[in-house]
Design a protein around this motif. Structure first.
Motif, PDB file in Angstrom:
ATOM      1  N   PHE A 180     -99.286  -0.722 -13.384  1.00 17.70           N
ATOM      2  CA  PHE A 180     -98.078  -1.053 -12.617  1.00 17.70           C
ATOM      3  C   PHE A 180     -97.543  -2.416 -13.042  1.00 17.70           C
ATOM      4  CE2 PHE A 180     -96.159  -3.384  -9.113  1.00 17.70           C
ATOM      5  CZ  PHE A 180     -95.102  -2.559  -8.780  1.00 17.70           C
ATOM      6  N   HIS A 181     -98.402  -3.430 -13.038  1.00 13.74           N
ATOM      7  CA  HIS A 181     -97.951  -4.785 -13.370  1.00 13.74           C
ATOM      8  C   HIS A 181     -97.516  -4.905 -14.825  1.00 13.74           C
ATOM      9  CE1 HIS A 181     -98.597  -6.776  -9.574  1.00 13.74           C
ATOM     10  NE2 HIS A 181     -99.826  -6.286  -9.487  1.00 13.74           N
ATOM     11  N   ASP A 182     -98.181  -4.224 -15.742  1.00 18.52           N
ATOM     12  CA  ASP A 182     -97.761  -4.243 -17.154  1.00 18.52           C
ATOM     13  C   ASP A 182     -96.346  -3.685 -17.302  1.00 18.52           C
ATOM     14  OD1 ASP A 182    -100.232  -5.274 -17.807  1.00 18.52           O
ATOM     15  OD2 ASP A 182    -100.965  -3.461 -18.808  1.00 18.52           O
ATOM     16  N   GLU A 190     -93.846  -6.175 -15.975  1.00 19.54           N
ATOM     17  CA  GLU A 190     -93.670  -7.226 -16.984  1.00 19.54           C
ATOM     18  C   GLU A 190     -92.725  -6.780 -18.090  1.00 19.54           C
ATOM     19  OE1 GLU A 190     -97.390  -8.611 -18.555  1.00 19.54           O
ATOM     20  OE2 GLU A 190     -97.691 -10.013 -16.898  1.00 19.54           O
ATOM     21  N   TYR A 191     -92.856  -5.538 -18.524  1.00 15.73           N
ATOM     22  CA  TYR A 191     -91.974  -5.023 -19.573  1.00 15.73           C
ATOM     23  C   TYR A 191     -90.518  -5.046 -19.109  1.00 15.73           C
ATOM     24  CZ  TYR A 191     -89.467  -1.754 -22.536  1.00 15.73           C
ATOM     25  OH  TYR A 191     -88.528  -1.182 -23.351  1.00 15.73           O
ATOM     26  N   LEU A 192     -90.272  -4.561 -17.900  1.00 20.46           N
ATOM     27  CA  LEU A 192     -88.900  -4.515 -17.384  1.00 20.46           C
ATOM     28  C   LEU A 192     -88.317  -5.906 -17.171  1.00 20.46           C
ATOM     29  CD1 LEU A 192     -89.255  -1.543 -14.884  1.00 20.46           C
ATOM     30  CD2 LEU A 192     -88.066  -1.541 -17.085  1.00 20.46           C
ATOM     31  N   LEU A 193     -89.185  -6.892 -16.952  1.00 18.90           N
ATOM     32  CA  LEU A 193     -88.724  -8.277 -16.774  1.00 18.90           C
ATOM     33  C   LEU A 193     -88.598  -9.019 -18.104  1.00 18.90           C
ATOM     34  CD1 LEU A 193     -90.845  -9.275 -13.651  1.00 18.90           C
ATOM     35  CD2 LEU A 193     -88.364  -8.935 -13.734  1.00 18.90           C
ATOM     36  N   GLY A 194     -88.928  -8.362 -19.204  1.00 21.29           N
ATOM     37  CA  GLY A 194     -88.845  -8.995 -20.517  1.00 21.29           C
ATOM     38  C   GLY A 194     -90.016  -9.900 -20.837  1.00 21.29           C
ATOM     39  N   LEU A 195     -91.123  -9.772 -20.103  1.00 19.90           N
ATOM     40  CA  LEU A 195     -92.315 -10.594 -20.328  1.00 19.90           C
ATOM     41  C   LEU A 195     -93.361  -9.887 -21.192  1.00 19.90           C
ATOM     42  CD1 LEU A 195     -92.741 -11.948 -16.677  1.00 19.90           C
ATOM     43  CD2 LEU A 195     -91.710 -13.131 -18.636  1.00 19.90           C
ATOM     44  N   ARG A 196     -93.115  -8.646 -21.545  1.00 14.34           N
ATOM     45  CA  ARG A 196     -94.047  -7.841 -22.352  1.00 14.34           C
ATOM     46  C   ARG A 196     -93.204  -7.088 -23.382  1.00 14.34           C
ATOM     47  NH1 ARG A 196     -99.260  -5.768 -21.844  1.00 14.34           N
ATOM     48  NH2 ARG A 196     -99.535  -7.062 -20.004  1.00 14.34           N
ATOM     49  N   PRO A 197     -93.646  -7.020 -24.655  1.00 13.95           N
ATOM     50  CA  PRO A 197     -92.797  -6.438 -25.697  1.00 13.95           C
ATOM     51  C   PRO A 197     -92.639  -4.920 -25.654  1.00 13.95           C
ATOM     52  CG  PRO A 197     -94.905  -7.113 -26.613  1.00 13.95           C
ATOM     53  CD  PRO A 197     -94.874  -7.598 -25.191  1.00 13.95           C
ATOM     54  N   GLN A 198     -93.581  -4.206 -25.059  1.00 11.07           N
ATOM     55  CA  GLN A 198     -93.440  -2.748 -25.042  1.00 11.07           C
ATOM     56  C   GLN A 198     -93.953  -2.135 -23.744  1.00 11.07           C
ATOM     57  OE1 GLN A 198     -95.737  -1.700 -28.523  1.00 11.07           O
ATOM     58  NE2 GLN A 198     -97.557  -1.248 -27.326  1.00 11.07           N
ATOM     59  N   TRP A 199     -93.430  -0.948 -23.458  1.00 10.75           N
ATOM     60  CA  TRP A 199     -93.810  -0.169 -22.279  1.00 10.75           C
ATOM     61  C   TRP A 199     -95.272   0.258 -22.427  1.00 10.75           C
ATOM     62  CZ3 TRP A 199     -91.797   1.027 -17.668  1.00 10.75           C
ATOM     63  CH2 TRP A 199     -92.263   2.156 -16.983  1.00 10.75           C
ATOM     64  N   THR A 200     -96.051   0.115 -21.373  1.00  8.22           N
ATOM     65  CA  THR A 200     -97.458   0.524 -21.392  1.00  8.22           C
ATOM     66  C   THR A 200     -97.550   1.961 -20.908  1.00  8.22           C
ATOM     67  OG1 THR A 200     -98.119  -1.751 -20.902  1.00  8.22           O
ATOM     68  CG2 THR A 200     -99.785  -0.046 -20.597  1.00  8.22           C
ATOM     69  N   ALA A 240     -86.653  -5.687  -8.011  1.00  9.55           N
ATOM     70  CA  ALA A 240     -85.866  -4.685  -8.739  1.00  9.55           C
ATOM     71  C   ALA A 240     -86.711  -3.999  -9.817  1.00  9.55           C
ATOM     72  CB  ALA A 240     -84.631  -5.343  -9.366  1.00  9.55           C
ATOM     73  N   ALA A 241     -87.512  -4.779 -10.551  1.00 14.99           N
ATOM     74  CA  ALA A 241     -88.368  -4.196 -11.590  1.00 14.99           C
ATOM     75  C   ALA A 241     -89.456  -3.310 -10.980  1.00 14.99           C
ATOM     76  CB  ALA A 241     -88.996  -5.308 -12.436  1.00 14.99           C
ATOM     77  N   SER A 242     -90.029  -3.736  -9.869  1.00 14.53           N
ATOM     78  CA  SER A 242     -91.066  -2.944  -9.189  1.00 14.53           C
ATOM     79  C   SER A 242     -90.505  -1.624  -8.687  1.00 14.53           C
ATOM     80  CB  SER A 242     -91.655  -3.736  -8.017  1.00 14.53           C
ATOM     81  OG  SER A 242     -92.262  -4.924  -8.457  1.00 14.53           O
ATOM     82  N   THR A 243     -89.307  -1.674  -8.124  1.00 10.11           N
ATOM     83  CA  THR A 243     -88.661  -0.448  -7.639  1.00 10.11           C
ATOM     84  C   THR A 243     -88.384   0.501  -8.789  1.00 10.11           C
ATOM     85  OG1 THR A 243     -87.656  -1.677  -5.817  1.00 10.11           O
ATOM     86  CG2 THR A 243     -86.668   0.453  -6.366  1.00 10.11           C
ATOM     87  N   GLU A 244     -87.950  -0.034  -9.927  1.00  9.07           N
ATOM     88  CA  GLU A 244     -87.681   0.818 -11.088  1.00  9.07           C
ATOM     89  C   GLU A 244     -88.967   1.469 -11.603  1.00  9.07           C
ATOM     90  OE1 GLU A 244     -85.464   0.891 -15.439  1.00  9.07           O
ATOM     91  OE2 GLU A 244     -85.296  -0.893 -14.193  1.00  9.07           O
ATOM     92  N   VAL A 245     -90.081   0.727 -11.619  1.00 11.97           N
ATOM     93  CA  VAL A 245     -91.354   1.302 -12.052  1.00 11.97           C
ATOM     94  C   VAL A 245     -91.731   2.488 -11.156  1.00 11.97           C
ATOM     95  CG1 VAL A 245     -93.857   0.887 -12.201  1.00 11.97           C
ATOM     96  CG2 VAL A 245     -92.257  -0.760 -13.186  1.00 11.97           C
ATOM     97  N   LEU A 246     -91.582   2.329  -9.844  1.00  6.28           N
ATOM     98  CA  LEU A 246     -91.903   3.423  -8.927  1.00  6.28           C
ATOM     99  C   LEU A 246     -90.946   4.595  -9.097  1.00  6.28           C
ATOM    100  CD1 LEU A 246     -92.835   1.396  -5.717  1.00  6.28           C
ATOM    101  CD2 LEU A 246     -94.395   2.591  -7.275  1.00  6.28           C
ATOM    102  N   ASN A 247     -89.659   4.307  -9.291  1.00  5.89           N
ATOM    103  CA  ASN A 247     -88.692   5.387  -9.505  1.00  5.89           C
ATOM    104  C   ASN A 247     -88.968   6.147 -10.794  1.00  5.89           C
ATOM    105  OD1 ASN A 247     -87.277   4.959  -7.122  1.00  5.89           O
ATOM    106  ND2 ASN A 247     -85.826   3.544  -8.070  1.00  5.89           N
ATOM    107  N   LEU A 248     -89.399   5.448 -11.834  1.00  6.26           N
ATOM    108  CA  LEU A 248     -89.726   6.104 -13.101  1.00  6.26           C
ATOM    109  C   LEU A 248     -90.988   6.968 -12.977  1.00  6.26           C
ATOM    110  CD1 LEU A 248     -88.974   3.176 -15.569  1.00  6.26           C
ATOM    111  CD2 LEU A 248     -87.787   5.387 -15.501  1.00  6.26           C
ATOM    112  N   LEU A 249     -91.890   6.585 -12.087  1.00  6.58           N
ATOM    113  CA  LEU A 249     -93.112   7.371 -11.866  1.00  6.58           C
ATOM    114  C   LEU A 249     -92.771   8.768 -11.349  1.00  6.58           C
ATOM    115  CD1 LEU A 249     -96.206   7.714 -11.520  1.00  6.58           C
ATOM    116  CD2 LEU A 249     -95.937   6.688  -9.256  1.00  6.58           C
ATOM    117  N   ALA A 250     -91.812   8.866 -10.443  1.00  7.78           N
ATOM    118  CA  ALA A 250     -91.425  10.153  -9.854  1.00  7.78           C
ATOM    119  C   ALA A 250     -89.923  10.153  -9.627  1.00  7.78           C
ATOM    120  CB  ALA A 250     -92.179  10.377  -8.554  1.00  7.78           C
ATOM    121  N   PRO A 251     -89.134  10.399 -10.681  1.00  7.85           N
ATOM    122  CA  PRO A 251     -87.676  10.335 -10.550  1.00  7.85           C
ATOM    123  C   PRO A 251     -87.154  11.252  -9.440  1.00  7.85           C
ATOM    124  CG  PRO A 251     -88.308  10.486 -12.857  1.00  7.85           C
ATOM    125  CD  PRO A 251     -89.557  10.712 -12.041  1.00  7.85           C
TER     126      PRO A 251
END
Length: 196
Positions: free
Chosen positions: A153-155, A158-168, A39-50
């Protein structure tokens, strides 16, 4: 003709995946299920090109593609004169994310490939092999590219999964002279998810 192609680099096959790419392409997400990482990976790709990403529903992991157009400025010579002209280009980028469950979490491997061609040309760029529209396998990585896109991509996952404090953002990873799929391609979006 063959000599000209090999000198210009057009006749070269893609270089093999580097050890640095292999390491950067895969990341372990502790305490997260495959569904959460998907789900987080799909959201990262969707945010890249909405609204522009297309998915292959038959893929075991995630298989997505994005098509876009842009204008490339080129230089040519006529006799002793230098001329500049614009060429309409079409491009497609393919993305795959493959998941595996491991003790204590999920591992994901991300890969990307891009192919661009002149809209009015019958000549395809042989440096990046064509991939069938319904590809479902794990993409190979082209050794000519760096690792910043893979890390970005992985950073973001991680942000969307709550494992990183801020969006890269792109400015956090941009390397001089190295174009990034997530930052420099036409239509790429660098904005993170909306905050509640």
């Amino acid at each position: 003709m063959a000599l000209a192609l090999s000198v210009s680099g057009c006749g070269m096959l893609p270089k093999k995946e580097t050890p640095e790419q292999t390491a950067a392409a895969s990341r372990f997400y502790p305490g997260k299920s495959i569904d959460q990482v998907r789900a987080a990976s799909t959201e990262v790709l969707n945010l890249l090109a909405p609204g522009k990403m297309k998915y292959d529903a038959g893929a075991a992991g995630i298989a997505a593609k994005r098509e876009y157009g842009y204008v490339e400025r080129r230089m040519g010579y006529q006799g002793s004169m230098t001329t500049f002209y614009n060429v309409s280009m079409t491009a497609v980028s393919w993305y795959t994310v493959v998941f595996s469950e491991e003790a204590g979490g999920t591992r994901a491997r991300f890969a990307v490939q891009t192919r661009a061609d002149d809209q009015g040309s019958y000549w395809a760029n042989p440096a990046i092999p064509e991939i069938h529209r319904s590809f479902r396998q794990n993409l190979p990585l082209d050794g000519r590219y760096g690792v910043a896109d893979l890390k970005l991509f992985h950073d973001r996952v991680e942000y969307l999964l709550g494992l990183r404090p801020q969006w890269t953002s792109c400015s956090d990873v941009k390397e001089p002279g190295m174009p990034l799929e997530f930052c420099d391609r036409a239509g790429a979006n660098d904005v993170g998810p909306a905050q509640p």
